[in-house]
Write a protein that holds these residues in place. Structure first.
Motif, short mmCIF file in Angstrom:
data_model
loop_
_atom_site.label_atom_id
_atom_site.label_comp_id
_atom_site.label_asym_id
_atom_site.label_seq_id
_atom_site.Cartn_x
_atom_site.Cartn_y
_atom_site.Cartn_z
N VAL A 1 0.86 -1.18 0.00
CA VAL A 1 0.00 0.00 0.00
C VAL A 1 0.90 1.23 0.00
CG1 VAL A 1 -1.74 1.31 1.28
CG2 VAL A 1 -1.87 -1.18 1.18
N VAL A 2 0.77 2.05 -1.03
CA VAL A 2 1.60 3.24 -1.16
C VAL A 2 1.00 4.33 -0.27
CG1 VAL A 2 2.52 4.98 -2.73
CG2 VAL A 2 2.26 2.62 -3.50
N ARG A 3 1.64 4.56 0.86
CA ARG A 3 1.08 5.53 1.82
C ARG A 3 2.18 6.39 2.41
NH1 ARG A 3 -2.67 3.91 6.93
NH2 ARG A 3 -0.66 3.51 7.94
N ASP A 4 2.06 7.67 2.19
CA ASP A 4 2.95 8.68 2.77
C ASP A 4 2.22 10.01 2.65
OD1 ASP A 4 3.21 9.34 0.05
OD2 ASP A 4 5.13 8.30 -0.14
N SER A 5 2.92 11.12 2.80
CA SER A 5 2.23 12.41 2.75
C SER A 5 1.72 12.76 1.36
CB SER A 5 3.15 13.53 3.25
OG SER A 5 4.32 13.61 2.47
N PHE B 1 0.42 10.27 -0.77
CA PHE B 1 -0.68 9.32 -1.03
C PHE B 1 -1.22 8.84 0.31
CE2 PHE B 1 2.45 9.02 -4.43
CZ PHE B 1 1.69 9.28 -5.56
N GLN B 2 -2.36 9.39 0.70
CA GLN B 2 -2.89 9.00 2.01
C GLN B 2 -4.39 8.79 2.01
OE1 GLN B 2 -2.82 13.64 2.85
NE2 GLN B 2 -1.21 12.39 2.00
N PHE B 3 -5.03 8.80 0.85
CA PHE B 3 -6.48 8.68 0.81
C PHE B 3 -6.90 7.22 0.74
CE2 PHE B 3 -7.13 13.13 -1.28
CZ PHE B 3 -6.72 13.72 -0.09
N TYR B 4 -7.12 6.66 1.92
CA TYR B 4 -7.55 5.26 2.04
C TYR B 4 -8.67 5.17 3.07
CZ TYR B 4 -3.16 4.18 -0.31
OH TYR B 4 -2.13 4.14 -1.22
N TYR B 5 -9.75 4.50 2.72
CA TYR B 5 -10.76 4.19 3.71
C TYR B 5 -10.25 3.04 4.58
CZ TYR B 5 -14.01 7.04 1.01
OH TYR B 5 -14.63 8.09 0.37
N SER C 1 6.69 3.75 0.18
CA SER C 1 6.64 5.18 -0.12
C SER C 1 7.59 5.54 -1.25
CB SER C 1 7.01 6.00 1.12
OG SER C 1 7.21 7.36 0.78
N PRO C 2 7.06 6.13 -2.32
CA PRO C 2 7.93 6.63 -3.38
C PRO C 2 8.65 7.92 -3.00
CG PRO C 2 5.65 7.10 -3.90
CD PRO C 2 5.63 6.28 -2.66
N LEU C 3 8.34 8.47 -1.83
CA LEU C 3 9.05 9.65 -1.35
C LEU C 3 10.33 9.29 -0.62
CD1 LEU C 3 6.13 11.87 0.03
CD2 LEU C 3 7.27 12.04 -2.19
N SER C 4 10.35 8.12 0.03
CA SER C 4 11.48 7.79 0.89
C SER C 4 12.18 6.48 0.53
CB SER C 4 11.02 7.71 2.35
OG SER C 4 10.02 6.71 2.51
N GLN C 5 11.62 5.70 -0.40
CA GLN C 5 12.21 4.42 -0.76
C GLN C 5 12.58 4.40 -2.24
OE1 GLN C 5 8.67 2.40 1.64
NE2 GLN C 5 10.03 0.86 0.79
N SER C 6 13.69 3.75 -2.54
CA SER C 6 14.08 3.58 -3.94
C SER C 6 13.72 2.19 -4.44
CB SER C 6 15.59 3.81 -4.12
OG SER C 6 16.33 2.94 -3.28
N ILE D 1 0.00 -4.14 -5.64
CA ILE D 1 0.15 -2.80 -5.08
C ILE D 1 -1.18 -2.06 -5.19
CG2 ILE D 1 1.18 -0.51 -5.49
CD1 ILE D 1 3.80 -1.87 -6.11
N TYR D 2 -1.52 -1.37 -4.11
CA TYR D 2 -2.71 -0.53 -4.06
C TYR D 2 -2.24 0.90 -3.82
CZ TYR D 2 -7.15 1.32 -2.05
OH TYR D 2 -8.27 2.06 -1.76
N MET D 3 -2.55 1.79 -4.77
CA MET D 3 -2.16 3.20 -4.68
C MET D 3 -3.41 4.05 -4.53
SD MET D 3 0.88 3.74 -7.46
CE MET D 3 1.22 5.35 -6.75
#
Length: 487
Positions: A276-280, A282-286, A304-309, A317-319
């Motif tokens: 699950v792609v979740r960071d600042s 992408f955070q819209f998940y019920y 997280s595509p912000l902090s991980q390579s 994957i769920y985005m």
């Protein structure tokens, strides 16, 4: 199933319109009650992620959305009952005006939800440049639907004590409704807004301080003890069991504080891992969506595509949605993550993306004449508008074969976006959905897919679109069964 659960007392915080101050008042009351060791079950009426995120932080527990368009009424009732069981009281924040719905009957309105759950309503009155008229407006709300129990009002955006006194006197004389609070105009800095509403709690640098401010505002200006007493003592009419043909009951809802082991009703490998792609960004998940995956045996791994390579070993994957536009430079700079995601997509990794996730799957997003490279999986190029490009409920018919939905299915969801498609390259069968309500990606079409990658502007709720979680799990199991993937 519904009748076997005890109904927990609750209150609906409603307003005369959107932007009347419901959210900050709901947050303040929730935080004030929590500070007094009252366990609050937070709920948000309607399709909303941002307010729900703030309510979750204020209550210290997940906030669940209650929506009678996305889910059957019986499911909404069951969700309220299940997710409030271990609490002292429930806080339900309404949306828009009290009686605003999608038709003349008030369908999907806050008032409909209050009656469905048999909860009293506290009405927030924006008193800007008004005094005696507030009593007339309140009287109209009281008489418009006598089945709505308005147990009190909170006056908001008062210019001073003299203003407050005039409004109070008129309401007490003409309406016989208690004024439970009176708030002055507040500074916007505590809860800054942008194009889609409040800045999310994940992005707000001082979210805890803002919640502390909201709590203090409530304690200083609202009689939270009297409100609590009134809600607890409300007898109501008893929660009716409704029968709705769209869906009979909520899937197994975990009411324990610790997750139960999920049962596995599928053939193949017993467990899969969903990234699950979740960071600042992408955070819209019920919460219900993630819980639906867990209930079917999935392990959730946040990435997280912000902090991980690198992308960890996952079977799908769920985005979700979010604000890739405010993080575009950082997302574009992480080429390693983008390349890895694209390679996995080409190898058949199931990827399901909504709204902001769809943008990241595209080739680029253009902001202020600067083009930022995205993952390049789908041939879409995006821009950003100053006006909403899609806003409201959606209904789609599945018209083309795709990895996640069967042809002929009709799904209900919602869209809220300022992004727009600048260019697209697609064939007649590349989009799964025909929009019967809403805008979608282009020309009333949505659900762009390639291989096992699927991107859509339509957000779904797992308790209403019950086929979604089993489909994603099934695709993940097929991918896992195909053997290890080497990039």
């Amino acid at each position: 199933m519904i009748a076997s659960r005890e109904k927990i007392p609750g209150v609906v915080i409603a307003g005369l319109r959107g932007g009347s101050g419901k959210t900050i008042i709901s947050l303040g009351i929730t935080a004030a009650w929590r500070a007094r060791n009252i366990t609050v079950a937070p709920f948000k009426k309607g399709p909303d992620y941002i307010d729900a995120g703030w309510l979750s932080r204020a209550a210290g527990r997940p906030c669940y959305n209650l929506d009678t368009y996305l889910c059957a009424q019986s499911v909404v009732q069951a969700s309220y009952l299940a997710h409030s069981q271990s609490c002292d009281i429930a806080m339900v924040e309404g949306n828009r005006g009290l009686y605003d719905g999608i038709d003349m009957n008030g369908t999907t309105s806050t008032s409909e939800l209050a009656k469905l759950l048999d909860l009293p309503v506290v009405l927030v009155l924006d008193c800007t440049k008004s005094t005696r008229t507030m009593a007339a407006v309140l009287m109209g709300c009281m008489q418009f639907d006598p089945d709505i129990n308005i147990c009190g009002v909170i006056l908001n955006r008062l210019a001073g004590k003299r203003h407050e006194g005039k409004v109070r006197a008129n309401i007490e004389r003409f309406c016989n409704i208690p004024v439970l609070g009176a708030l002055p105009k507040l500074k916007q800095e505590d809860f800054p807004e942008r194009h889609m509403g409040l800045v999310t709690s994940e992005e707000h640098e001082e979210s805890d301080a803002s919640l502390a401010r909201a709590r203090q505002v409530a304690l200083d200006n609202i009689d939270t003890d009297e409100l609590f007493r009134r809600v607890i003592s409300y007898k109501g009419h008893g929660l009716p069991v409704v029968d709705n043909a769209r869906q009979d009951a909520i899937p197994s809802v975990n009411t324990e504080k610790k997750p139960k082991a999920a049962t596995n009703n599928f053939n193949g490998p017993p467990n899969v891992t969903i990234g699950v792609v979740r960071d600042s960004a992408f955070q819209f998940y019920y919460p219900d969506n993630l819980e639906a995956l867990k209930n079917l045996g999935a392990r959730i791994k946040f990435i997280s595509p912000l902090s991980q390579s690198d992308i960890p070993d996952v079977d799908a994957i769920y985005m979700g949605g979010g604000f890739p536009e405010t993080h575009a430079a950082q997302l574009s700079a992480n080429q390693a993550f983008r390349d890895n995601l694209k390679a996995l997509s080409r190898k058949g990794l199931p990827i399901y993306a909504e709204c902001g996730g769809l943008i990241f799957l595209g080739e680029s997003i253009c902001l202020d004449d600067v083009v930022y490279t995205m993952a390049g999986i789908l041939p879409l190029r995006f821009g950003l508008s100053k006006q909403p490009q899609g806003h409201g409920y959606t209904e789609v018919e599945v018209v083309n074969e795709n990895p996640f939905y069967a042809r002929g299915e009709v799904l209900r969801g919602h869209e809220f976006r300022y992004s727009k498609v600048l260019s697209i390259d697609y064939g007649d069968t590349a989009m799964a959905f025909k929009m019967t309500r809403g805008k979608g990606i282009l020309e009333k079409k949505d659900g762009f897919f390639k291989d096992n990658t699927f991107g859509t502007y339509t957000h779904i709720h797992a308790l209403g679109t019950t086929c979604w979680a089993p489909s994603l799990i099934a695709q993940a199991r097929r991918f896992k069964a195909s053997g290890p993937q080497i990039l």
